[in-house]
Design a protein around this motif. Structure first.
Motif, mmCIF file in Angstrom:
data_model
loop_
_atom_site.group_PDB
_atom_site.id
_atom_site.type_symbol
_atom_site.label_atom_id
_atom_site.label_comp_id
_atom_site.label_asym_id
_atom_site.label_seq_id
_atom_site.Cartn_x
_atom_site.Cartn_y
_atom_site.Cartn_z
ATOM 1 N N CYS A 190 0.921 -1.177 -0.124
ATOM 2 C CA CYS A 190 -0.119 -0.049 -0.183
ATOM 3 C C CYS A 190 0.860 1.259 0.009
ATOM 4 C CB CYS A 190 -0.901 0.007 1.055
ATOM 5 S SG CYS A 190 -2.279 1.350 1.349
ATOM 6 N N LEU A 191 1.912 1.395 0.643
ATOM 7 C CA LEU A 191 2.828 2.382 0.668
ATOM 8 C C LEU A 191 3.770 2.417 -0.522
ATOM 9 C CD1 LEU A 191 3.938 1.941 4.471
ATOM 10 C CD2 LEU A 191 2.407 3.592 3.360
ATOM 11 N N ALA A 192 3.808 1.324 -1.264
ATOM 12 C CA ALA A 192 4.546 1.411 -2.647
ATOM 13 C C ALA A 192 4.118 2.159 -3.665
ATOM 14 C CB ALA A 192 5.223 -0.004 -2.829
ATOM 15 N N LYS A 193 5.072 2.702 -4.889
ATOM 16 C CA LYS A 193 4.298 3.223 -6.002
ATOM 17 C C LYS A 193 3.844 2.123 -6.881
ATOM 18 C CE LYS A 193 8.420 5.172 -6.722
ATOM 19 N NZ LYS A 193 9.322 5.815 -7.596
ATOM 20 N N PRO A 194 2.618 2.380 -7.492
ATOM 21 C CA PRO A 194 1.983 1.276 -8.249
ATOM 22 C C PRO A 194 2.916 0.636 -9.261
ATOM 23 C CG PRO A 194 0.830 3.291 -8.500
ATOM 24 C CD PRO A 194 1.972 3.872 -7.742
ATOM 25 N N GLY A 195 3.074 -0.864 -9.260
ATOM 26 C CA GLY A 195 3.678 -1.721 -10.222
ATOM 27 C C GLY A 195 4.828 -1.937 -9.468
ATOM 28 N N CYS A 196 5.343 -1.477 -8.285
ATOM 29 C CA CYS A 196 6.193 -2.080 -7.502
ATOM 30 C C CYS A 196 5.933 -3.388 -6.727
ATOM 31 C CB CYS A 196 6.589 -1.227 -6.305
ATOM 32 S SG CYS A 196 7.301 0.523 -6.755
ATOM 33 N N LYS A 197 7.080 -4.223 -6.633
ATOM 34 C CA LYS A 197 6.622 -5.681 -6.230
ATOM 35 C C LYS A 197 7.642 -5.989 -4.842
ATOM 36 C CE LYS A 197 5.349 -7.835 -10.306
ATOM 37 N NZ LYS A 197 5.893 -9.051 -11.352
ATOM 38 N N LEU A 198 6.988 -6.556 -3.738
ATOM 39 C CA LEU A 198 7.760 -6.710 -2.661
ATOM 40 C C LEU A 198 8.133 -8.205 -2.700
ATOM 41 C CD1 LEU A 198 6.401 -3.986 -1.813
ATOM 42 C CD2 LEU A 198 6.373 -4.929 0.574
ATOM 43 N N PHE A 199 9.350 -8.505 -2.131
ATOM 44 C CA PHE A 199 9.805 -10.004 -2.307
ATOM 45 C C PHE A 199 10.445 -10.439 -0.954
ATOM 46 C CE2 PHE A 199 10.307 -8.252 -6.569
ATOM 47 C CZ PHE A 199 9.680 -9.424 -7.435
ATOM 48 N N ARG A 200 10.281 -11.715 -0.925
ATOM 49 C CA ARG A 200 10.946 -12.272 0.347
ATOM 50 C C ARG A 200 12.426 -12.576 -0.165
ATOM 51 N NH1 ARG A 200 5.951 -14.911 -0.115
ATOM 52 N NH2 ARG A 200 4.745 -14.247 1.881
ATOM 53 N N ALA A 201 13.435 -13.094 0.759
ATOM 54 C CA ALA A 201 14.748 -13.263 0.439
ATOM 55 C C ALA A 201 14.873 -14.575 -0.562
ATOM 56 C CB ALA A 201 15.484 -13.471 1.943
ATOM 57 N N ASP A 202 14.038 -15.449 -0.709
ATOM 58 C CA ASP A 202 14.054 -16.326 -1.380
ATOM 59 C C ASP A 202 13.698 -15.970 -3.001
ATOM 60 O OD1 ASP A 202 11.362 -16.344 -1.023
ATOM 61 O OD2 ASP A 202 11.384 -18.672 -0.318
ATOM 62 N N GLY A 203 13.206 -15.078 -3.032
ATOM 63 C CA GLY A 203 12.543 -14.400 -4.329
ATOM 64 C C GLY A 203 11.288 -14.599 -4.376
ATOM 65 N N THR A 204 10.320 -15.056 -3.792
ATOM 66 C CA THR A 204 9.124 -15.235 -4.141
ATOM 67 C C THR A 204 8.360 -13.985 -3.767
ATOM 68 O OG1 THR A 204 8.655 -15.837 -1.582
ATOM 69 C CG2 THR A 204 9.099 -17.722 -3.475
ATOM 70 N N VAL A 205 7.267 -13.559 -4.563
ATOM 71 C CA VAL A 205 6.575 -12.217 -4.513
ATOM 72 C C VAL A 205 5.620 -12.346 -3.103
ATOM 73 C CG1 VAL A 205 5.000 -10.697 -5.415
ATOM 74 C CG2 VAL A 205 6.877 -11.981 -6.998
ATOM 75 N N ILE A 206 5.775 -11.102 -2.403
ATOM 76 C CA ILE A 206 4.661 -11.054 -1.112
ATOM 77 C C ILE A 206 3.449 -10.319 -1.872
ATOM 78 C CG2 ILE A 206 4.329 -9.739 0.859
ATOM 79 C CD1 ILE A 206 7.232 -10.087 1.462
ATOM 80 N N CYS A 207 3.671 -9.241 -2.698
ATOM 81 C CA CYS A 207 2.497 -8.476 -3.293
ATOM 82 C C CYS A 207 3.002 -7.625 -4.271
ATOM 83 C CB CYS A 207 1.757 -7.821 -2.017
ATOM 84 S SG CYS A 207 3.079 -6.487 -1.050
ATOM 85 N N THR A 208 2.090 -6.989 -5.042
ATOM 86 C CA THR A 208 2.388 -6.021 -6.097
ATOM 87 C C THR A 208 1.370 -4.852 -5.608
ATOM 88 O OG1 THR A 208 2.714 -7.680 -7.685
ATOM 89 C CG2 THR A 208 2.208 -5.562 -8.294
ATOM 90 N N ALA A 209 1.944 -3.903 -5.605
ATOM 91 C CA ALA A 209 1.220 -2.478 -5.213
ATOM 92 C C ALA A 209 0.263 -1.993 -6.520
ATOM 93 C CB ALA A 209 2.401 -1.215 -5.027
ATOM 94 N N SER A 210 -0.657 -1.579 -6.356
ATOM 95 C CA SER A 210 -1.764 -1.016 -7.280
ATOM 96 C C SER A 210 -1.921 0.431 -7.218
ATOM 97 C CB SER A 210 -2.933 -1.893 -7.153
ATOM 98 O OG SER A 210 -3.447 -1.723 -5.878
#
Length: 79
Positions: A59-79
């Motif tokens: 929610c705090l990231a710019k649209p299109g940004c993705k947050l990742f875990r250390a193993d490379g899996t995606v947590i979420c994508t900002a909209s």
């Protein structure tokens, strides 16, 4: 009693007009403040392969940004 309600509504409407506030500003995005503990990094357009320091949640990231875990899996994508 009804006269008081009409007066308050009229006052609020006048204040909005005088302050120059537009109705579309009333629909601002509300972000819950919580942090994913497992966020290691994030990526954002236009450089989707560049690892950036993460924000707390999508929610705090710019649209299109993705947050990742250390193993490379995606947590979420900002909209």
């Amino acid at each position: 009693m009804a006269g008081t309600k009409v007066g308050v509504i009229t006052l609020l409407l006048c204040a909005t007009i005088l302050l120059g506030l537009k109705p579309e500003h009333a629909s601002a995005k509300v972000c819950p403040f919580f942090c994913y503990a497992e966020v290691a990094y994030m990526t954002c357009p236009p450089a989707p392969y560049k690892k950036l320091g993460p924000v707390c949640n999508c929610c705090l990231a710019k649209p299109g940004c993705k947050l990742f875990r250390a193993d490379g899996t995606v947590i979420c994508t900002a909209s």
